[in-house]
Design a protein around this motif. Structure first.
Motif, short mmCIF file in Angstrom:
data_model
loop_
_atom_site.label_atom_id
_atom_site.label_comp_id
_atom_site.label_asym_id
_atom_site.label_seq_id
_atom_site.Cartn_x
_atom_site.Cartn_y
_atom_site.Cartn_z
N TYR A 126 -8.08 2.77 -2.50
CA TYR A 126 -7.82 4.20 -2.69
C TYR A 126 -7.22 4.46 -4.08
CZ TYR A 126 -5.44 8.68 -2.38
OH TYR A 126 -4.98 9.94 -2.64
N ASP A 127 -6.24 3.66 -4.45
CA ASP A 127 -5.60 3.84 -5.76
C ASP A 127 -6.60 3.69 -6.90
OD1 ASP A 127 -3.10 4.41 -4.73
OD2 ASP A 127 -2.36 2.33 -4.93
N GLU A 128 -7.48 2.69 -6.80
CA GLU A 128 -8.49 2.48 -7.84
C GLU A 128 -9.44 3.66 -7.92
OE1 GLU A 128 -10.45 -1.23 -7.07
OE2 GLU A 128 -8.60 -2.38 -7.28
N TYR B 144 -8.93 6.72 -6.83
CA TYR B 144 -8.19 7.91 -7.27
C TYR B 144 -8.04 7.92 -8.79
CZ TYR B 144 -4.57 11.41 -7.81
OH TYR B 144 -3.87 12.51 -8.21
N GLU C 39 -2.14 -6.26 6.13
CA GLU C 39 -2.90 -6.72 4.97
C GLU C 39 -4.14 -5.86 4.78
OE1 GLU C 39 -3.59 -10.88 5.60
OE2 GLU C 39 -1.50 -11.41 5.20
N SER C 40 -4.80 -5.52 5.87
CA SER C 40 -5.98 -4.66 5.81
C SER C 40 -5.62 -3.28 5.27
CB SER C 40 -6.61 -4.54 7.20
OG SER C 40 -7.62 -3.57 7.21
N ILE C 41 -4.52 -2.73 5.76
CA ILE C 41 -4.08 -1.42 5.30
C ILE C 41 -3.72 -1.45 3.82
CG2 ILE C 41 -2.21 0.27 5.51
CD1 ILE C 41 -2.27 -0.37 8.57
N LEU C 42 -3.05 -2.49 3.39
CA LEU C 42 -2.70 -2.61 1.97
C LEU C 42 -3.94 -2.70 1.10
CD1 LEU C 42 0.40 -5.00 2.07
CD2 LEU C 42 0.35 -2.60 1.40
N GLU C 43 -4.95 -3.42 1.57
CA GLU C 43 -6.21 -3.54 0.83
C GLU C 43 -6.89 -2.18 0.72
OE1 GLU C 43 -8.88 -5.02 -1.58
OE2 GLU C 43 -7.22 -6.22 -0.82
N GLN C 44 -6.84 -1.40 1.78
CA GLN C 44 -7.43 -0.06 1.75
C GLN C 44 -6.67 0.85 0.78
OE1 GLN C 44 -7.48 1.19 5.84
NE2 GLN C 44 -9.16 -0.18 6.38
N TRP C 45 -5.36 0.72 0.73
CA TRP C 45 -4.58 1.53 -0.22
C TRP C 45 -4.89 1.13 -1.65
CZ3 TRP C 45 -2.52 6.04 0.03
CH2 TRP C 45 -2.08 6.54 1.23
N ARG C 46 -5.09 -0.17 -1.89
CA ARG C 46 -5.46 -0.61 -3.25
C ARG C 46 -6.78 0.02 -3.67
NH1 ARG C 46 -4.31 -5.93 -1.29
NH2 ARG C 46 -2.10 -6.25 -1.51
#
Length: 109
Positions: free
Chosen positions: A68-70, A72, A59-66
């Motif tokens: 990152y996407d924003e 980016y 969940e933490s990793i997914l939040e970090q990817w979200r």
């Protein structure tokens, strides 16, 4: 997916308990069976804890990817705007020539 794996492991553990109870009852003492069952329960608890930790980590990793996407998308938009401005600010060939600049200076004077 993780919950499904946990369910499968729990069922396997229950089957092992039943197998141990039926197959090993003549060979093992009740105390040994109790210890083995306690051992299996500990293993199950350990697996449950590992799955919970993995779930939290994911969940933490997914939040970090979200995030990152924003970021980016924002940087990409800013870069596009910057490149557009650079392109619009380039002088045309006429404006860049020395003669054209001299004419503009004379006109301004």
């Amino acid at each position: 997916e993780l919950e499904n794996q946990l369910t499968v492991k729990s069922k396997t553990l229950d089957e092992l308990k039943q197998s141990l109870a039926s197959d090993g009852s003549a060979e093992q003492t009740p105390e040994a069976q109790s210890l083995r069952i306690a051992e299996l329960c500990e293993m199950k608890d350990s697996i449950v804890n590992q799955v919970a930790q993995l779930k939290a980590s994911m969940e933490s990793i997914l939040e970090q990817w979200r995030a990152y996407d924003e970021i980016y998308a924002e940087v990409s938009l800013m870069t596009t705007r910057y490149l557009y401005c650079i392109d619009q600010c380039k002088p045309s060939e006429e404006e860049a020539s020395l003669e054209a600049l001299k004419k503009q200076v004379k006109t301004l004077q």
